[in-house]
Motif scaffolding. Sequence first.
Motif, PDB file in Angstrom:
ATOM      1  N   ALA A 106      37.581  63.710  50.027  1.00 13.02           N
ATOM      2  CA  ALA A 106      38.415  62.792  49.014  1.00 13.02           C
ATOM      3  C   ALA A 106      37.498  61.474  48.639  1.00 13.02           C
ATOM      4  CB  ALA A 106      39.735  62.569  49.992  1.00 13.02           C
ATOM      5  N   TYR A 107      38.150  61.121  47.691  1.00 13.86           N
ATOM      6  CA  TYR A 107      37.440  59.796  47.094  1.00 13.86           C
ATOM      7  C   TYR A 107      38.393  59.183  45.948  1.00 13.86           C
ATOM      8  CZ  TYR A 107      36.832  62.222  42.402  1.00 13.86           C
ATOM      9  OH  TYR A 107      36.789  62.764  41.416  1.00 13.86           O
ATOM     10  N   PHE A 108      38.024  57.683  46.014  1.00 13.66           N
ATOM     11  CA  PHE A 108      38.965  56.893  44.851  1.00 13.66           C
ATOM     12  C   PHE A 108      38.082  56.143  44.184  1.00 13.66           C
ATOM     13  CE2 PHE A 108      38.788  54.028  48.473  1.00 13.66           C
ATOM     14  CZ  PHE A 108      38.666  52.785  48.053  1.00 13.66           C
ATOM     15  N   ASP A 109      38.403  55.705  43.221  1.00 13.79           N
ATOM     16  CA  ASP A 109      37.837  54.816  42.236  1.00 13.79           C
ATOM     17  C   ASP A 109      39.000  53.616  41.807  1.00 13.79           C
ATOM     18  OD1 ASP A 109      35.726  56.283  41.944  1.00 13.79           O
ATOM     19  OD2 ASP A 109      36.289  57.358  39.996  1.00 13.79           O
ATOM     20  N   THR A 110      38.367  52.566  41.885  1.00 12.51           N
ATOM     21  CA  THR A 110      39.251  51.208  41.629  1.00 12.51           C
ATOM     22  C   THR A 110      38.676  50.577  40.404  1.00 12.51           C
ATOM     23  OG1 THR A 110      40.098  51.086  43.767  1.00 12.51           O
ATOM     24  CG2 THR A 110      40.383  49.102  42.341  1.00 12.51           C
ATOM     25  N   ILE A 111      39.316  50.137  39.395  1.00  9.31           N
ATOM     26  CA  ILE A 111      38.622  49.355  38.331  1.00  9.31           C
ATOM     27  C   ILE A 111      39.565  48.413  38.000  1.00  9.31           C
ATOM     28  CG2 ILE A 111      38.210  49.530  35.915  1.00  9.31           C
ATOM     29  CD1 ILE A 111      37.965  52.773  36.405  1.00  9.31           C
ATOM     30  N   ALA A 112      38.848  47.257  37.783  1.00 11.71           N
ATOM     31  CA  ALA A 112      39.461  45.965  36.950  1.00 11.71           C
ATOM     32  C   ALA A 112      38.729  45.261  36.013  1.00 11.71           C
ATOM     33  CB  ALA A 112      39.345  44.864  38.285  1.00 11.71           C
ATOM     34  N   ASN A 113      39.519  45.376  34.926  1.00 12.67           N
ATOM     35  CA  ASN A 113      38.880  45.032  33.455  1.00 12.67           C
ATOM     36  C   ASN A 113      39.843  43.841  33.115  1.00 12.67           C
ATOM     37  OD1 ASN A 113      36.853  46.972  33.054  1.00 12.67           O
ATOM     38  ND2 ASN A 113      38.569  48.370  32.797  1.00 12.67           N
ATOM     39  N   PRO A 114      39.169  42.812  32.355  1.00 17.28           N
ATOM     40  CA  PRO A 114      39.938  41.610  31.712  1.00 17.28           C
ATOM     41  C   PRO A 114      40.804  41.990  30.799  1.00 17.28           C
ATOM     42  CG  PRO A 114      37.625  41.364  31.395  1.00 17.28           C
ATOM     43  CD  PRO A 114      37.886  42.429  32.355  1.00 17.28           C
ATOM     44  N   GLN A 115      41.942  41.345  30.807  1.00 20.54           N
ATOM     45  CA  GLN A 115      42.892  41.663  29.519  1.00 20.54           C
ATOM     46  C   GLN A 115      42.297  41.452  28.268  1.00 20.54           C
ATOM     47  OE1 GLN A 115      46.288  39.717  30.780  1.00 20.54           O
ATOM     48  NE2 GLN A 115      47.122  41.613  32.051  1.00 20.54           N
ATOM     49  N   SER A 116      41.419  40.118  28.154  1.00 19.49           N
ATOM     50  CA  SER A 116      40.798  39.631  27.163  1.00 19.49           C
ATOM     51  C   SER A 116      39.443  39.092  27.419  1.00 19.49           C
ATOM     52  CB  SER A 116      41.782  38.764  26.135  1.00 19.49           C
ATOM     53  OG  SER A 116      41.898  37.618  27.007  1.00 19.49           O
ATOM     54  N   ARG A 117      38.394  38.948  26.636  1.00 23.62           N
ATOM     55  CA  ARG A 117      37.193  38.415  26.695  1.00 23.62           C
ATOM     56  C   ARG A 117      36.829  37.158  25.809  1.00 23.62           C
ATOM     57  NH1 ARG A 117      36.707  43.941  28.250  1.00 23.62           N
ATOM     58  NH2 ARG A 117      35.561  44.093  30.012  1.00 23.62           N
ATOM     59  N   GLY A 118      36.020  36.496  26.144  1.00 21.17           N
ATOM     60  CA  GLY A 118      35.285  35.529  25.226  1.00 21.17           C
ATOM     61  C   GLY A 118      35.783  33.993  25.894  1.00 21.17           C
ATOM     62  N   GLN A 119      35.573  33.114  24.868  1.00 22.45           N
ATOM     63  CA  GLN A 119      35.877  31.626  25.491  1.00 22.45           C
ATOM     64  C   GLN A 119      37.335  31.438  25.865  1.00 22.45           C
ATOM     65  OE1 GLN A 119      34.625  28.705  22.699  1.00 22.45           O
ATOM     66  NE2 GLN A 119      35.112  26.951  23.945  1.00 22.45           N
ATOM     67  N   PHE A 120      38.153  32.218  25.048  1.00 24.29           N
ATOM     68  CA  PHE A 120      39.678  31.864  25.600  1.00 24.29           C
ATOM     69  C   PHE A 120      40.220  33.112  26.039  1.00 24.29           C
ATOM     70  CE2 PHE A 120      38.751  29.235  21.510  1.00 24.29           C
ATOM     71  CZ  PHE A 120      39.288  28.057  21.984  1.00 24.29           C
ATOM     72  N   GLY A 121      39.248  33.856  26.686  1.00 18.33           N
ATOM     73  CA  GLY A 121      39.769  35.081  27.265  1.00 18.33           C
ATOM     74  C   GLY A 121      40.107  34.711  28.915  1.00 18.33           C
ATOM     75  N   THR A 122      40.571  35.895  29.440  1.00 17.04           N
ATOM     76  CA  THR A 122      41.187  35.856  30.768  1.00 17.04           C
ATOM     77  C   THR A 122      40.017  36.193  32.087  1.00 17.04           C
ATOM     78  OG1 THR A 122      41.770  38.301  30.735  1.00 17.04           O
ATOM     79  CG2 THR A 122      43.484  36.222  30.366  1.00 17.04           C
ATOM     80  N   GLY A 123      38.870  36.654  31.313  1.00 16.24           N
ATOM     81  CA  GLY A 123      37.725  36.797  32.267  1.00 16.24           C
ATOM     82  C   GLY A 123      36.609  37.437  31.217  1.00 16.24           C
ATOM     83  N   ASN A 124      35.261  37.647  31.645  1.00 13.55           N
ATOM     84  CA  ASN A 124      34.306  38.004  31.303  1.00 13.55           C
ATOM     85  C   ASN A 124      33.514  39.189  31.914  1.00 13.55           C
ATOM     86  OD1 ASN A 124      34.527  36.457  28.836  1.00 13.55           O
ATOM     87  ND2 ASN A 124      33.001  34.814  29.667  1.00 13.55           N
ATOM     88  N   ARG A 125      34.033  39.393  33.015  1.00 10.63           N
ATOM     89  CA  ARG A 125      33.202  40.540  33.888  1.00 10.63           C
ATOM     90  C   ARG A 125      34.205  41.349  34.434  1.00 10.63           C
ATOM     91  NH1 ARG A 125      30.152  37.611  38.571  1.00 10.63           N
ATOM     92  NH2 ARG A 125      32.029  36.918  39.086  1.00 10.63           N
ATOM     93  N   SER A 126      33.762  42.798  34.492  1.00 11.41           N
ATOM     94  CA  SER A 126      34.465  43.740  34.916  1.00 11.41           C
ATOM     95  C   SER A 126      34.100  44.115  36.436  1.00 11.41           C
ATOM     96  CB  SER A 126      34.483  44.978  34.170  1.00 11.41           C
ATOM     97  OG  SER A 126      34.966  44.830  32.792  1.00 11.41           O
TER      98      SER A 126
END
Length: 163
Positions: A106-126
């Motif tokens: 068995a295995y699992f994958d977890t992913i966290a991606n920002p909703q928006s990127r850039g100067q006014f974004g919520t994050g720049n790294r995934s």
Amino acid sequence: MKPQRGFSLIELLIVVAIIGVLAAIAIPNLLSSRRASNEASAISSVRSIGSAQIAYRFTTGQGYNYCNSLATLGVDQRLDTVLSAGTKAGYNFSCTGVDATSTSPAYFDTIANPQSRGQFGTGNRSFGSNDTFIIYVREDGSDITIGSPPPGDRTPPSSVPLN
């Protein structure tokens, strides 16, 4: 006649200009701080999902299967309702578990991606993790996708472990 007291139009314009300059200096710093706190929250949430997967594996998963979705981890009360819904602190989360078969564990994958990127974004790294419990980061601004099932390489391409 008494002399009029108050501020002239020039004085008011100078005050407004000073406030504008201070805002122009402060706002980018505040946005940068918000992005950094969102990214720290995403890392912590990826760790929490991994811990919830371990708890699921050794209780409901009978010692060898991981949970197949975030929603199920939320129903089992291993994660809070906000994170199990898939969105928290400006990041979108997903977690997919695959049951063990006679030929692969068995295995699992977890992913966290920002909703928006850039100067006014919520994050720049995934961020992402899998059953190795190593948190990977992608700093090039692209969404992260994780690995293939064992015995394949479980390390995401063009990502580096988070130190």
